[in-house]
Design a protein around this motif. Sequence first.
Motif, PDB file in Angstrom:
ATOM      1  N   LYS A  31       1.025  41.355 -26.598  1.00 42.77           N
ATOM      2  CA  LYS A  31       0.950  42.232 -26.282  1.00 42.77           C
ATOM      3  C   LYS A  31       0.973  42.291 -24.956  1.00 42.77           C
ATOM      4  O   LYS A  31       0.814  42.775 -24.005  1.00 42.77           O
ATOM      5  CB  LYS A  31       0.057  43.190 -27.356  1.00 42.77           C
ATOM      6  CG  LYS A  31       0.191  44.962 -27.469  1.00 42.77           C
ATOM      7  CD  LYS A  31      -0.843  44.872 -28.397  1.00 42.77           C
ATOM      8  CE  LYS A  31      -1.369  46.666 -28.044  1.00 42.77           C
ATOM      9  NZ  LYS A  31      -2.104  46.889 -29.105  1.00 42.77           N
ATOM     10  N   GLN A  32      -0.582  41.685 -24.436  1.00 41.48           N
ATOM     11  CA  GLN A  32      -1.222  42.026 -23.666  1.00 41.48           C
ATOM     12  C   GLN A  32       0.111  41.156 -22.190  1.00 41.48           C
ATOM     13  O   GLN A  32       0.027  42.371 -21.453  1.00 41.48           O
ATOM     14  CB  GLN A  32      -2.151  41.199 -23.590  1.00 41.48           C
ATOM     15  CG  GLN A  32      -3.663  41.689 -23.865  1.00 41.48           C
ATOM     16  CD  GLN A  32      -4.856  40.385 -24.170  1.00 41.48           C
ATOM     17  OE1 GLN A  32      -4.867  39.548 -23.751  1.00 41.48           O
ATOM     18  NE2 GLN A  32      -5.693  41.010 -25.313  1.00 41.48           N
ATOM     19  N   CYS A  33       0.770  40.579 -22.633  1.00 35.27           N
ATOM     20  CA  CYS A  33       1.498  39.411 -21.678  1.00 35.27           C
ATOM     21  C   CYS A  33       2.326  40.832 -21.136  1.00 35.27           C
ATOM     22  O   CYS A  33       3.346  40.278 -20.393  1.00 35.27           O
ATOM     23  CB  CYS A  33       2.013  38.374 -22.077  1.00 35.27           C
ATOM     24  SG  CYS A  33       0.724  36.894 -22.319  1.00 35.27           S
ATOM     25  N   LEU A  34       2.766  41.607 -22.233  1.00 30.54           N
ATOM     26  CA  LEU A  34       3.563  42.635 -21.876  1.00 30.54           C
ATOM     27  C   LEU A  34       3.703  43.974 -21.595  1.00 30.54           C
ATOM     28  O   LEU A  34       4.745  44.738 -21.569  1.00 30.54           O
ATOM     29  CB  LEU A  34       4.488  42.672 -23.665  1.00 30.54           C
ATOM     30  CG  LEU A  34       4.694  41.782 -24.547  1.00 30.54           C
ATOM     31  CD1 LEU A  34       5.855  42.085 -25.490  1.00 30.54           C
ATOM     32  CD2 LEU A  34       6.244  41.206 -23.551  1.00 30.54           C
ATOM     33  N   ARG A  35       2.025  43.754 -20.720  1.00 26.10           N
ATOM     34  CA  ARG A  35       2.000  45.310 -19.697  1.00 26.10           C
ATOM     35  C   ARG A  35       2.306  45.358 -19.070  1.00 26.10           C
ATOM     36  O   ARG A  35       3.089  44.631 -18.260  1.00 26.10           O
ATOM     37  CB  ARG A  35       0.221  45.255 -20.140  1.00 26.10           C
ATOM     38  CG  ARG A  35      -0.505  45.306 -21.508  1.00 26.10           C
ATOM     39  CD  ARG A  35      -2.731  45.308 -20.629  1.00 26.10           C
ATOM     40  NE  ARG A  35      -2.554  44.464 -22.138  1.00 26.10           N
ATOM     41  CZ  ARG A  35      -4.045  44.580 -21.742  1.00 26.10           C
ATOM     42  NH1 ARG A  35      -4.471  43.877 -20.850  1.00 26.10           N
ATOM     43  NH2 ARG A  35      -4.532  44.829 -22.916  1.00 26.10           N
ATOM     44  N   GLY A  38       0.986  44.822 -13.924  1.00 24.56           N
ATOM     45  CA  GLY A  38       0.940  42.758 -13.418  1.00 24.56           C
ATOM     46  C   GLY A  38      -0.543  42.672 -13.260  1.00 24.56           C
ATOM     47  O   GLY A  38      -1.068  41.781 -13.886  1.00 24.56           O
ATOM     48  N   GLU A  40      -3.103  43.875 -15.305  1.00 28.78           N
ATOM     49  CA  GLU A  40      -3.379  44.231 -16.541  1.00 28.78           C
ATOM     50  C   GLU A  40      -3.565  42.876 -17.202  1.00 28.78           C
ATOM     51  O   GLU A  40      -3.812  43.299 -18.334  1.00 28.78           O
ATOM     52  CB  GLU A  40      -3.369  45.654 -16.933  1.00 28.78           C
ATOM     53  CG  GLU A  40      -3.742  46.814 -16.796  1.00 28.78           C
ATOM     54  CD  GLU A  40      -3.416  48.299 -16.965  1.00 28.78           C
ATOM     55  OE1 GLU A  40      -2.576  48.073 -18.126  1.00 28.78           O
ATOM     56  OE2 GLU A  40      -3.238  49.084 -16.725  1.00 28.78           O
ATOM     57  N   ARG A  41      -2.007  42.316 -17.281  1.00 29.35           N
ATOM     58  CA  ARG A  41      -1.633  41.541 -17.444  1.00 29.35           C
ATOM     59  C   ARG A  41      -2.668  39.906 -17.481  1.00 29.35           C
ATOM     60  O   ARG A  41      -3.016  39.512 -16.665  1.00 29.35           O
ATOM     61  CB  ARG A  41      -0.511  41.056 -17.782  1.00 29.35           C
ATOM     62  CG  ARG A  41       0.473  41.896 -17.573  1.00 29.35           C
ATOM     63  CD  ARG A  41       1.942  41.142 -17.624  1.00 29.35           C
ATOM     64  NE  ARG A  41       2.881  40.426 -16.418  1.00 29.35           N
ATOM     65  CZ  ARG A  41       3.434  41.931 -15.774  1.00 29.35           C
ATOM     66  NH1 ARG A  41       3.765  43.321 -15.751  1.00 29.35           N
ATOM     67  NH2 ARG A  41       2.767  41.604 -14.000  1.00 29.35           N
TER      68      ARG A  41
END
Length: 84
Positions: A31-35, A38, A40-41
């Motif tokens: 979920k974090q990687c899909l922010r 960039g 925020e990832r």
Amino acid sequence: MKQNRLFDILDDEVMHGGNRTQLQGVAEIAKQCLRLSGEERPTMREVVVELDYLRGRGVGKNSWVKENYDKESVHLLVESSLDS
């Protein structure tokens, strides 16, 4: 994730292959990687450390190790993860 239905959508084989804590952790990392932003990832280094922690290698989420991994350590972790 927003509706807390992760375990309803996971395949049965996936559910039997890991424990709920690990599955929840991996889903949170994804979920974090899909922010969209960039900034925020998480970095790949952060992802490797989090996955290593979830696999039970003793690297805690807030450990000083997380802040001090060098490139060689990350490379070795990624390489060993690919070999598994």
